[in-house]
Design an enzyme around this catalytic site. Structure first.
Site, PDB file in Angstrom:
ATOM      1  CD  GLU A 232      -8.862   6.312  -4.687  1.00 15.59           C
ATOM      2  OE1 GLU A 232      -9.494   6.689  -3.804  1.00 15.59           O
ATOM      3  OE2 GLU A 232      -7.832   5.607  -4.087  1.00 15.59           O
TER       4      GLU A 232
ATOM      5  CE  LYS B 107      -7.658   2.422  -3.506  1.00 13.40           C
ATOM      6  NZ  LYS B 107      -6.566   2.492  -2.586  1.00 13.40           N
TER       7      LYS B 107
ATOM      8  CG  PHE C 170     -10.842   1.112   4.545  1.00 14.80           C
ATOM      9  CD1 PHE C 170     -10.791   1.329   3.849  1.00 14.80           C
ATOM     10  CD2 PHE C 170      -9.837   2.848   4.590  1.00 14.80           C
ATOM     11  CE1 PHE C 170      -9.932   1.608   2.259  1.00 14.80           C
ATOM     12  CE2 PHE C 170      -9.835   3.103   3.619  1.00 14.80           C
ATOM     13  CZ  PHE C 170      -9.626   2.840   2.267  1.00 14.80           C
TER      14      PHE C 170
ATOM     15  CG  ASP D 270      -1.705   0.969   0.734  1.00 18.19           C
ATOM     16  OD1 ASP D 270      -2.478   1.886   0.253  1.00 18.19           O
ATOM     17  OD2 ASP D 270      -2.734   1.397   2.229  1.00 18.19           O
TER      18      ASP D 270
ATOM     19  CB  THR E 113     -11.322   2.698  -2.166  1.00 12.64           C
ATOM     20  OG1 THR E 113     -10.272   2.328  -0.561  1.00 12.64           O
ATOM     21  CG2 THR E 113     -11.835   3.796  -2.595  1.00 12.64           C
TER      22      THR E 113
END
Length: 317
Positions: free
Chosen positions: A89, A126, A172, A16, A150
């Site tokens: 993203e 994303k 998450f 990440d 996400t």
């Protein structure tokens, strides 16, 4: 065998980070990025030439296109260092605009293809898991542009993503943990909320068990970790995306790693099938104060960093 290598027996390890120079040391299969990570990386001296190259080649292009080209440039560098996929993203400011999200995702995919990247195998776009984002993902998946949804905090978000045929979701952990710890205040006892008792871990386990029980093809990738205990409590999840700092801690640890998520056990559970129409989705999300607050907070934070990235590129344009 260190804890990181032991984890690989059950789970695909994903880095990440936008700092591609540090990726190789941990041998991740995939890598994920977001506006905050790219902003952090691009401000380091080591990446100044990359920013300059984008500006020199595309300085006359509209600002949003220059940003996308920078994101794809980072993504291509990452793909040179991992055998699998990179997640890039869409601008978080489009989180409530389905058509604009689809258009931006198509452009990102086209930019990757122009660089010779097989987007169907190696790129995930994303998108924030708002209702509008999920509907955008539905369209993109039908076109063969695979997505990673996400900022996912609620069960209803996960179910809606599955119904839309999303390739992968990133529920998450750490931000859920943060919310409950802050809400509890002085009454929070860390030992009582560790490992399998962590509220973020429990959220991902619920989603994973539901998906595996019902044979849903959408991949689950736990994200946003605060400590290695959260990671190890999800060993067996298809993928986990982990910061370089926590990857280093796992590599330095010889803690035992046991499979925590078992598909056979999930199939044996009694988990009724559920679906959400738009009104039901919005109501379920609204009923979940944690998810509502963390989704809004996450979008706002990504928007702040997107504007900072705009400013960096605009200053040189």
């Amino acid at each position: 065998m260190n804890a990181l290598d032991a984890l690989r027996l059950w789970t695909v390890v994903v880095a990440d980070t936008g700092d591609f120079n540090d990726i190789a040391a941990y041998r991740p299969q995939d890598a994920t990025t977001n506006p905050t990570l790219i902003l952090k990386a691009v401000q380091k001296p080591a990446y100044a030439p990359l920013l300059a190259q984008v500006q020199a080649a595309h300085g006359a292009a509209p600002l949003d296109e220059r940003v996308d080209r920078l994101l794809v440039r980072f993504g291509c560098e990452i793909l040179d260092r991992v055998p699998g996929r990179v997640s890039t993203e869409v601008d978080a400011r489009l989180s409530f605009d389905t058509e604009a999200t689809v258009a931006r995702a198509r452009r990102l995919a086209a930019l990757y293809r122009a660089e010779g990247v097989d987007t169907e195998r190696r790129v995930l776009i994303k998108i924030a898991a708002t209702w509008e984002g999920i509907e955008a993902a539905r369209t993109l998946e039908r076109e063969g542009i695979h997505t990673n949804l996400t900022l996912l905090f609620a069960f209803c978000q996960a179910v809606a993503c599955a119904d839309a045929g999303v390739r992968l979701i990133s529920p998450f952990v750490g931000r859920i943990y943060d919310w409950y710890k802050k809400a509890a205040g002085a009454s929070w006892v860390e030992a009582e909320h560790a490992g399998a008792y962590d509220p973020g871990v429990q959220s991902v386990r619920r989603i994973w068990n539901y998906f595996r029980h019902h044979g849903i093809a959408t991949e689950v990738m736990g994200a946003s970790f605060r400590n290695t205990g959260q990671i190890l409590a999800l060993a067996g999840c298809e993928l986990l995306t982990i910061s370089p700092e926590l990857l280093a801690q796992l590599a330095a640890s010889d803690a035992p790693v046991e499979r925590a998520l078992d598909p056979q056990a999930a199939r044996a559970m009694e988990l009724p099938e559920v679906h959400y129409r738009e009104a039901e989705f919005r109501f379920a999300l609204n009923e979940d104060a944690m998810a509502t607050e963390k989704l809004a907070e996450g979008i706002r934070a990504f928007c702040v960093d997107a504007r900072k990235l705009d400013a960096l590129l605009g200053a040189g344009g």
